[in-house]
Design a protein around this motif. Structure first.
Motif, PDB file in Angstrom:
ATOM      1  N   ASP A 161     -92.456  -6.979  82.564  1.00  0.00           N
ATOM      2  CA  ASP A 161     -91.474  -8.051  82.776  1.00  0.00           C
ATOM      3  C   ASP A 161     -90.078  -7.484  82.969  1.00  0.00           C
ATOM      4  OD1 ASP A 161     -89.818  -8.344  80.042  1.00  0.00           O
ATOM      5  OD2 ASP A 161     -91.893  -7.804  79.582  1.00  0.00           O
ATOM      6  N   GLY A 162     -89.172  -8.344  83.448  1.00  0.00           N
ATOM      7  CA  GLY A 162     -87.818  -7.905  83.763  1.00  0.00           C
ATOM      8  C   GLY A 162     -87.014  -7.475  82.555  1.00  0.00           C
ATOM      9  N   ILE A 163     -87.216  -8.120  81.400  1.00  0.00           N
ATOM     10  CA  ILE A 163     -86.443  -7.763  80.212  1.00  0.00           C
ATOM     11  C   ILE A 163     -86.787  -6.351  79.757  1.00  0.00           C
ATOM     12  CG2 ILE A 163     -85.969  -8.355  77.811  1.00  0.00           C
ATOM     13  CD1 ILE A 163     -86.675 -11.276  78.588  1.00  0.00           C
ATOM     14  N   THR A 164     -88.080  -6.033  79.727  1.00  0.00           N
ATOM     15  CA  THR A 164     -88.498  -4.683  79.363  1.00  0.00           C
ATOM     16  C   THR A 164     -87.959  -3.669  80.359  1.00  0.00           C
ATOM     17  OG1 THR A 164     -90.522  -5.575  78.376  1.00  0.00           O
ATOM     18  CG2 THR A 164     -90.485  -3.210  78.857  1.00  0.00           C
ATOM     19  N   ALA A 165     -88.013  -4.021  81.657  1.00  0.00           N
ATOM     20  CA  ALA A 165     -87.505  -3.110  82.687  1.00  0.00           C
ATOM     21  C   ALA A 165     -86.006  -2.880  82.523  1.00  0.00           C
ATOM     22  CB  ALA A 165     -87.805  -3.674  84.072  1.00  0.00           C
ATOM     23  N   VAL A 166     -85.257  -3.929  82.218  1.00  0.00           N
ATOM     24  CA  VAL A 166     -83.812  -3.771  81.990  1.00  0.00           C
ATOM     25  C   VAL A 166     -83.565  -2.805  80.842  1.00  0.00           C
ATOM     26  CG1 VAL A 166     -81.734  -4.942  81.167  1.00  0.00           C
ATOM     27  CG2 VAL A 166     -83.135  -6.012  82.929  1.00  0.00           C
ATOM     28  N   ARG A 167     -84.290  -3.000  79.761  1.00  0.00           N
ATOM     29  CA  ARG A 167     -84.096  -2.130  78.600  1.00  0.00           C
ATOM     30  C   ARG A 167     -84.384  -0.663  78.948  1.00  0.00           C
ATOM     31  NH1 ARG A 167     -86.824  -5.063  75.448  1.00  0.00           N
ATOM     32  NH2 ARG A 167     -85.072  -6.252  74.645  1.00  0.00           N
ATOM     33  N   ARG A 168     -85.440  -0.429  79.716  1.00  0.00           N
ATOM     34  CA  ARG A 168     -85.787   0.937  80.101  1.00  0.00           C
ATOM     35  C   ARG A 168     -84.759   1.535  81.061  1.00  0.00           C
ATOM     36  NH1 ARG A 168     -91.313   2.239  80.329  1.00  0.00           N
ATOM     37  NH2 ARG A 168     -90.633   4.062  81.539  1.00  0.00           N
ATOM     38  N   ILE A 169     -84.326   0.744  82.031  1.00  0.00           N
ATOM     39  CA  ILE A 169     -83.337   1.239  82.998  1.00  0.00           C
ATOM     40  C   ILE A 169     -82.031   1.584  82.291  1.00  0.00           C
ATOM     41  CG2 ILE A 169     -81.860   0.545  84.935  1.00  0.00           C
ATOM     42  CD1 ILE A 169     -84.300  -1.043  85.998  1.00  0.00           C
ATOM     43  N   MET A 170     -81.599   0.714  81.378  1.00  0.00           N
ATOM     44  CA  MET A 170     -80.331   0.955  80.699  1.00  0.00           C
ATOM     45  C   MET A 170     -80.421   2.142  79.734  1.00  0.00           C
ATOM     46  SD  MET A 170     -78.479  -1.088  82.239  1.00  0.00           S
ATOM     47  CE  MET A 170     -76.938  -0.847  81.370  1.00  0.00           C
ATOM     48  N   ALA A 171     -81.624   2.478  79.298  1.00  0.00           N
ATOM     49  CA  ALA A 171     -81.792   3.651  78.449  1.00  0.00           C
ATOM     50  C   ALA A 171     -81.889   4.934  79.257  1.00  0.00           C
ATOM     51  CB  ALA A 171     -83.044   3.490  77.588  1.00  0.00           C
ATOM     52  N   GLU A 172     -82.480   4.850  80.468  1.00  0.00           N
ATOM     53  CA  GLU A 172     -82.788   6.058  81.238  1.00  0.00           C
ATOM     54  C   GLU A 172     -81.879   6.282  82.445  1.00  0.00           C
ATOM     55  OE1 GLU A 172     -86.905   5.750  82.264  1.00  0.00           O
ATOM     56  OE2 GLU A 172     -87.520   5.309  80.198  1.00  0.00           O
ATOM     57  N   ALA A 173     -81.452   5.202  83.099  1.00  0.00           N
ATOM     58  CA  ALA A 173     -80.617   5.341  84.306  1.00  0.00           C
ATOM     59  C   ALA A 173     -79.678   4.144  84.398  1.00  0.00           C
ATOM     60  CB  ALA A 173     -81.500   5.420  85.561  1.00  0.00           C
TER      61      ALA A 173
END
Length: 368
Positions: A62-74
Motif C-alpha cells: 500500500d501507499g502508506i507503507t511505500a511512503v514510509r520506506r521511501i522516506m527512510a531510504e530515499a
C-alpha cells in the motif's frame, strides 16, 4: 531543467491521466511510473525524482507503507491522492505521519470547480513541493495512533529545506510580560500544516492559559478525523469547532473544512460557523478568521502563520497588526512550502520569525 516526477497508482487509466496533465507543463517531466508500492520504491531509488505522486490503496504494497520506506531510504516530497471519505481521511493522515508532504482528492471534481482548474492546481502543488524539497533525510514520523495526551512532549527537530533564509524578524519587545494579557492564540496553515500543527500543539501543557483557534486548509471530511488525532496526541483538548462554541483556555478549536470560522467578542468570545462568501477560495480561510478577530478581540491576539502555499493569512494579519496584535511566522528553512509565512514576513507584519521546532517552546515560555 524540468522537474522530474514519478507517478504511482494501480490504475493504468489514472496513471496515464496524471502523466498527461503533468507532461503538458514544460517545466515538469514524468520520468517513471509504478503500479504498486513495492515497484514505486525501486523506481524512486533508480530515477531519483524531485516529486512522487502516490495512491494509498494498491496491491502488493500500500501507499502508506511505500511512503514510509521511501522516506527512510530515499527521502523526497510525496503528494498523496486521497478519497474524500472518513476512511480516506484517516489513511491520508497516516500517510502524512509517514512522511508525505501534501495530498489532493483523487476525483478531479472534488479538487477544483472545473477540470482546467484542477489540472492547474495539480501542477502548482507539484512545483511547490519541488521548491520546498528537503535537503536532508526525513525520518518517518511516529504513528499518531498512540495516545500521548498525558505524556510531556519534547519538541521534535524541524526539517531544513533549500529555501533562502528569511529577512531578520522585526522586534516589538516580545517579552513574556507583554503577551500575558492576550485573550486568544490563532494559528493558520495549509500545505505541511497537519504535521506542523502536531509539533506545535504537542508542546503545549494541559493548563495552557489561552484559547486556541486553528485554521487548516482541509476538506470537510478530513477535519473531524484530524481533530480527533490531535486530541489523542496533545495534552490540551483539541476538537472540531461547532457553532456557538465558547473560547476556553487550554482548548483548541479546529475550523471545520468547507466552512468559515468567525469570532464574536464580548465577555465570553465565541465562534460562529458560517458558509463562505461567493468566490472564496479557501474553506476555511485564515484571512476570514483573522479579520473577524479584529472586532472580537482587537489587539489581544497572538496570530501565528505556519507553512502553506499561497498568501492566505496576510491580509488578516495586516488587519490584526493595525490594532496592535502580535504576529509570528514560521521560517523558510522549516516550512514545507514557504508561501503563507513568506507573504506575512515580506509585508513587514511579523514580530517574530521562528523555526517550527521553536514555536511551541516559545509559546510556553512567553505565555505560561
Amino acid at each position: 531543467m524540468p522537474l522530474k516526477v514519478v507517478v504511482v497508482d494501480d490504475s493504468a487509466f489514472f496513471r496515464r491521466r496524471i502523466v498527461e496533465i503533468l507532461n503538458a507543463d514544460i517545466g515538469i517531466e514524468v520520468v517513471g511510473t509504478a503500479g504498486d508500492g513495492r515497484e514505486a520504491i525501486e523506481v524512486v531509488k533508480r530515477l531519483k525524482p524531485d516529486v512522487v505522486t502516490m495512491d494509498i490503496e494498491m496491491p502488493v504494497m500500500d501507499g502508506i507503507t511505500a511512503v514510509r520506506r521511501i522516506m527512510a531510504e530515499a527521502p523526497r516530497p510525496i503528494l498523496m491522492f486521497s478519497t474524500l471519505t472518513t476512511d480516506g481521511a484517516t489513511a491520508t493522515l497516516d500517510a502524512l505521519d509517514a512522511g508525505a508532504m501534501d495530498f489532493l482528492p483523487k476525483r478531479f471534481s472534488e479538487m477544483a470547480k472545473d477540470e482546467d482548474s484542477a489540472k492547474m492546481l495539480l501542477r502548482r502543488r507539484v512545483r511547490a513541493l519541488a521548491r520546498g524539497r528537503s535537503s536532508a533525510p526525513v525520518a518517518p514520523r511516529a504513528s499518531a495512533r498512540a495516545d500521548a495526551r498525558h505524556v510531556p512532549a519534547a519538541p521534535a527537530s524541524s526539517t531544513p529545506s533549500q529555501s533562502p533564509p528569511p529577512p531578520p524578524p522585526r522586534s516589538s519587545g516580545g517579552r513574556g510580560e507583554s503577551l500575558r494579557s492576550l485573550r486568544a492564540l490563532l494559528i493558520g496553515t495549509s500545505t505541511g500544516g497537519p504535521v506542523a500543527l502536531q509539533e506545535v500543539l504537542k508542546a503545549l501543557p494541559s493548563q495552557f492559559p489561552l484559547p486556541i483557534v486553528v485554521i487548516q486548509h482541509m476538506p470537510a471530511s478530513f477535519t473531524p478525523a484530524f481533530a480527533e488525532r490531535l486530541n489523542n496526541l496533545c495534552q490540551i483538548e483539541v476538537r472540531e469547532a461547532a457553532n456557538g462554541d465558547a473560547l476556553k483556555p487550554g482548548v483548541a478549536l479546529l475550523a471545520p473544512g468547507g466552512m468559515q470560522l468567525v469570532l464574536e467578542g464580548g465577555s465570553q468570545p465565541r465562534v460562529r460557523i458560517v458558509d463562505s462568501p461567493p468566490g472564496t477560495i479557501y474553506k476555511p480561510s485564515v484571512d476570514i478568521t483573522f479579520t473577524s478577530a479584529v472586532a472580537a478581540l482587537r489587539s489581544q491576539v497572538l496570530a501565528v502563520v505556519l507553512t502553506g502555499m499561497g498568501a492566505d493569512g496576510r491580509e488578516g494579519a495586516r488587519a490584526l497588526k493595525e490594532q496592535g496584535a502580535r504576529i509570528w511566522a514560521q521560517d523558510a528553512a522549516s516550512s514545507v512550502v514557504f508561501g503563507m509565512p513568506a507573504a506575512v514576513i515580506e509585508a513587514g507584519l511579523a514580530d517574530q520569525v521562528l523555526a517550527l521546532r521553536d514555536v511551541g517552546p516559545a509559546l510556553v515560555k512567553n505565555l505560561c
